[in-house]
Design a protein around this motif. Structure first.
Motif, PDB file in Angstrom:
ATOM      1  N   ARG A   1       2.493  42.442  61.718  1.00  0.00           N
ATOM      2  CA  ARG A   1       3.937  42.609  61.500  1.00  0.00           C
ATOM      3  C   ARG A   1       4.501  43.043  62.846  1.00  0.00           C
ATOM      4  O   ARG A   1       4.390  44.209  63.239  1.00  0.00           O
ATOM      5  CB  ARG A   1       4.196  43.666  60.421  1.00  0.00           C
ATOM      6  CG  ARG A   1       5.633  43.672  59.927  1.00  0.00           C
ATOM      7  CD  ARG A   1       5.826  44.617  58.750  1.00  0.00           C
ATOM      8  NE  ARG A   1       7.081  44.370  58.059  1.00  0.00           N
ATOM      9  CZ  ARG A   1       8.283  44.805  58.469  1.00  0.00           C
ATOM     10  NH1 ARG A   1       8.394  45.521  59.564  1.00  0.00           N
ATOM     11  NH2 ARG A   1       9.374  44.530  57.759  1.00  0.00           N
TER      12      ARG A   1
ATOM     13  N   VAL B   1       9.599  45.367  67.656  1.00  0.00           N
ATOM     14  CA  VAL B   1      10.767  44.808  68.340  1.00  0.00           C
ATOM     15  C   VAL B   1      10.449  44.354  69.764  1.00  0.00           C
ATOM     16  O   VAL B   1      11.285  43.740  70.427  1.00  0.00           O
ATOM     17  CB  VAL B   1      11.954  45.797  68.362  1.00  0.00           C
ATOM     18  CG1 VAL B   1      12.502  45.968  66.950  1.00  0.00           C
ATOM     19  CG2 VAL B   1      11.524  47.126  68.956  1.00  0.00           C
TER      20      VAL B   1
ATOM     21  N   ASN C   1      14.508  45.923  55.224  1.00  0.00           N
ATOM     22  CA  ASN C   1      14.763  45.360  56.561  1.00  0.00           C
ATOM     23  C   ASN C   1      14.298  46.277  57.684  1.00  0.00           C
ATOM     24  O   ASN C   1      14.987  46.432  58.703  1.00  0.00           O
ATOM     25  CB  ASN C   1      16.253  45.048  56.742  1.00  0.00           C
ATOM     26  CG  ASN C   1      16.662  43.844  55.912  1.00  0.00           C
ATOM     27  OD1 ASN C   1      15.962  42.817  55.921  1.00  0.00           O
ATOM     28  ND2 ASN C   1      17.755  43.982  55.175  1.00  0.00           N
TER      29      ASN C   1
ATOM     30  N   GLN D   1      12.518  47.530  60.861  1.00  0.00           N
ATOM     31  CA  GLN D   1      11.903  47.050  62.100  1.00  0.00           C
ATOM     32  C   GLN D   1      11.299  48.251  62.817  1.00  0.00           C
ATOM     33  O   GLN D   1      11.845  49.351  62.785  1.00  0.00           O
ATOM     34  CB  GLN D   1      12.942  46.363  62.978  1.00  0.00           C
ATOM     35  CG  GLN D   1      13.345  45.015  62.397  1.00  0.00           C
ATOM     36  CD  GLN D   1      14.008  44.157  63.449  1.00  0.00           C
ATOM     37  OE1 GLN D   1      15.099  44.481  63.891  1.00  0.00           O
ATOM     38  NE2 GLN D   1      13.335  43.078  63.854  1.00  0.00           N
ATOM     39  N   THR D   2      10.181  48.019  63.448  1.00  0.00           N
ATOM     40  CA  THR D   2       9.459  49.125  64.106  1.00  0.00           C
ATOM     41  C   THR D   2       9.288  48.851  65.598  1.00  0.00           C
ATOM     42  O   THR D   2       9.313  47.700  66.034  1.00  0.00           O
ATOM     43  CB  THR D   2       8.062  49.302  63.469  1.00  0.00           C
ATOM     44  OG1 THR D   2       7.365  48.050  63.544  1.00  0.00           O
ATOM     45  CG2 THR D   2       8.167  49.734  62.017  1.00  0.00           C
TER      46      THR D   2
END
Lengths: 405, 405
Positions: B80, B83, B140, B142-143
């Protein structure tokens, strides 16, 4: 050997009756071989001898035995009556083998050799008893003694001599038999006059178990068992009377990361002499108790202590037949007179039971040669000359003992 | 715990994203339970995880993981992405169970309890990874970090951590993972920061064998083995670092009346500290040699001596993750913040491999309650409230570690 035994055997072997009997053994040799093959191929693990017992009884039916029957324990017994008022002597061979149900028992014949599990121990002897009956009938032999022919159950390990126990201690012939010959395995040169006694145990060591890491420090039955085996291994026993012990089979535990709940070992204790066997057994049971106590003292019993389940799986009495007994003298003389070199030994056979009761008893061989008993590649050589010579030696012993009239 | 960790967890738990994620865990709880049931019923003994691996990959396909694949060792891996330019962190659960092929794995559901072998160790965790993915997608999230999701092979005993060895030492992610969390079994209150090392051996003691009576006096491998176990039982090990040993499973021998040809025992040696484990292993191997030499000296080797076949069946490295590590601080804080009472422990899990390589690694629980792991009556309670609270604590840890942007 005594001159008395020598003259008795000489007299038997010089008789027309004996010569006719041996001629019959010779003429019918192939029939005897066929009986060996037929009986070998009927499976008969200890405790599952019934089918083979029935087959042997049917084969024996032609020979006019009196009271031919299968007793309450499963032995086939049939009486060849004497001329009257004579003693009762018994000749036996065992029906059972060490091979479990389902073992391939197909006999492979290569020349004079037969290959099959159980063929020599003790199936050949079952056929030899039938051959003796035919030979005696053909020679119109009458004896002073009544001769009880027996095909018996439970001679091998787990059977624990149950057939003999019944015959000598419970059944209709109890207290009546005055001499006993068991015919067991081909070897003619060893006459067993000593019955090695044995005590057998399965000892199961039990504890609370637990995770090998998380529960470390708890008692572990493996340590108690190992300590017991180690202590047993340090026990000194006499070489005469020969006395022995073994830790033989072991098992238990569930996974590499668990302290086991339960482990077990099978122990075998033996001696030629009952008092030595009792001493060894007492010491052994004391060792088990000490090892358990030591483990319960060394490690934590907070989740429970080590305990044992001591199961006696075998108890064969020791015994001796004195070499001066007529039975022993006759067998030694007859076997030597047939060209073998007999010697005395102690072993564990059906003869243990009468020996332990003070009844003269021996084990003799059935003739022929063989090997690898108790293994899947057991074999028996039925080359006629040595095979018949062995049978003749046994028959001479029986006839001299029974007294030909 | 540090105020830094506390503020990070507080920030995650106060976020809209986290609340949406937990709402998704709640809404989809029955789906997670269904996934547990489906996966539990696919057998996956160590070395036979392929069918379950394929099923997990198919379930994961809906979640847009990058490079979702089954690697050369059999691990399912899927990324996964973060960013950009973030570190790579890894979260894993193991596919394999201790139950052999053919075990009845039918899940019996009684109220909120599921009964089936492997349901809690570690099948629930496989479903929890999928639940986290769905929750993160729904919110939603994001990491900063890239998160590698792994369903791995070979965690249980004989697997010897082969999945992790491949991931960290050979596969495409080798040298790239900077922090590791394995989710293993329901229990939320134990965080493993220590990896207990283990060395496992099957030692087979072999000798000439023979008849227990006729060959008495020959060396007996049972005595050598018992002596070795007894000597091991007397070894003193430190309680800290915790160091343990066990003789766990044993077997061998053929019949009560035979000195065995071959007997064996499985041994488990463990320590929190590599140098203690090495010391124990050296002492253990020395014991084996001494016990064999002693037996060969005490009894006769005329038919051959006792020899050993020493097979190393497991070798799990020990390791530690320092409690000051951010990963440990975050997990402890998040778990406590969800109403559990976390404490640190050492255990033997997939985290051993990264720990041994100096990579911060921990084991956390998957939530719910359960028991009887590694037994046929293993159970798992999926009552929604504690089950979801446990999952939420793990997810908070993962999100804080990965950094929500």
């Amino acid at each position: 050997m005594t001159s008395h035994a020598e003259s008795m055997i000489r007299e038997v072997m010089a008789s027309e009756a004996y010569r006719t009997a041996v001629a019959t053994l010779t003429a019918e040799h192939e029939r005897t071989v066929q009986n060996i093959i037929t009986l070998t191929q009927i499976e008969a693990p200890s405790f599952q001898e019934a089918t083979r017992a029935k087959a042997w009884r049917e084969m024996a039916e032609a020979h006019g035995l009196k009271d031919l029957q299968i007793d309450a324990e499963g032995n086939v017994t049939g009486l060849r009556p004497g001329v009257g008022n004579g003693p009762l002597i018994c000749v036996a061979a065992h029906l059972d083998t060490v091979f479990p149900a389902g073992t391939d028992l197909t006999v492979r014949r290569e020349g004079t050799k037969l290959y099959a599990p159980g063929v020599g121990d003790d199936t050949r002897s079952l056929a030899v008893l039938l051959a003796w009956l035919r030979a005696m009938d053909a020679a119109n032999i009458q004896t002073r003694a009544n001769i009880l022919f027996v095909a018996d159950v439970g001679e091998e390990g787990p059977g624990d001599l149950r057939g003999m126990r019944y015959l000598f201690q419970k059944g209709p012939y109890k207290d009546r038999i005055s001499a006993f010959i068991t015919v067991d395995s081909p070897d003619m040169e060893h006459i067993a006059t000593g019955g090695v006694g044995s005590k057998r145990y399965r000892v199961t060591f039990e504890g609370p178990g637990g995770h090998s890491y998380g529960a470390f420090g708890l008692v572990n039955p493996m340590f108690a068992m190992a300590d017991a085996i180690t202590r047993l291994g340090a026990v000194k026993v006499p070489t005469s009377p020969k006395t022995t012990y073994s830790a033989s089979v072991t098992g238990g535990g569930t996974s590499i990361n668990s302290i086991p709940n339960s482990v077990w070992t099978d122990f075998d204790l033996r001696s030629e002499e009952p008092s030595e066997l009792d001493r060894l057994e007492t010491g052994f049971l004391d060792i088990i108790a000490r090892s358990v106590a030591a483990e319960n003292a060394i490690r934590s019993t907070r989740n429970g202590p080590i305990t044992t389940n001591i199961q006696k799986t075998g108890d064969r009495p020791a015994g001796q037949t004195d070499p001066s007994q007529e039975l022993v003298q006759l067998a030694h003389t007859a076997i030597a007179a047939h060209g073998f070199q007999p010697r005395f030994e102690s072993s564990s056979t059906d003869a243990n039971i009468p020996m332990s009761l003070g009844i003269p008893a021996i084990k003799i061989g059935s003739g022929g040669t063989g090997g690898r008993a108790h293994s899947l590649d057991e074999w028996l050589d039925v080359a006629p000359e040595p095979s018949i010579r062995g049978m003749a030696a046994g028959l001479a012993t029986l006839l001299a003992l029974a007294g030909v009239v």
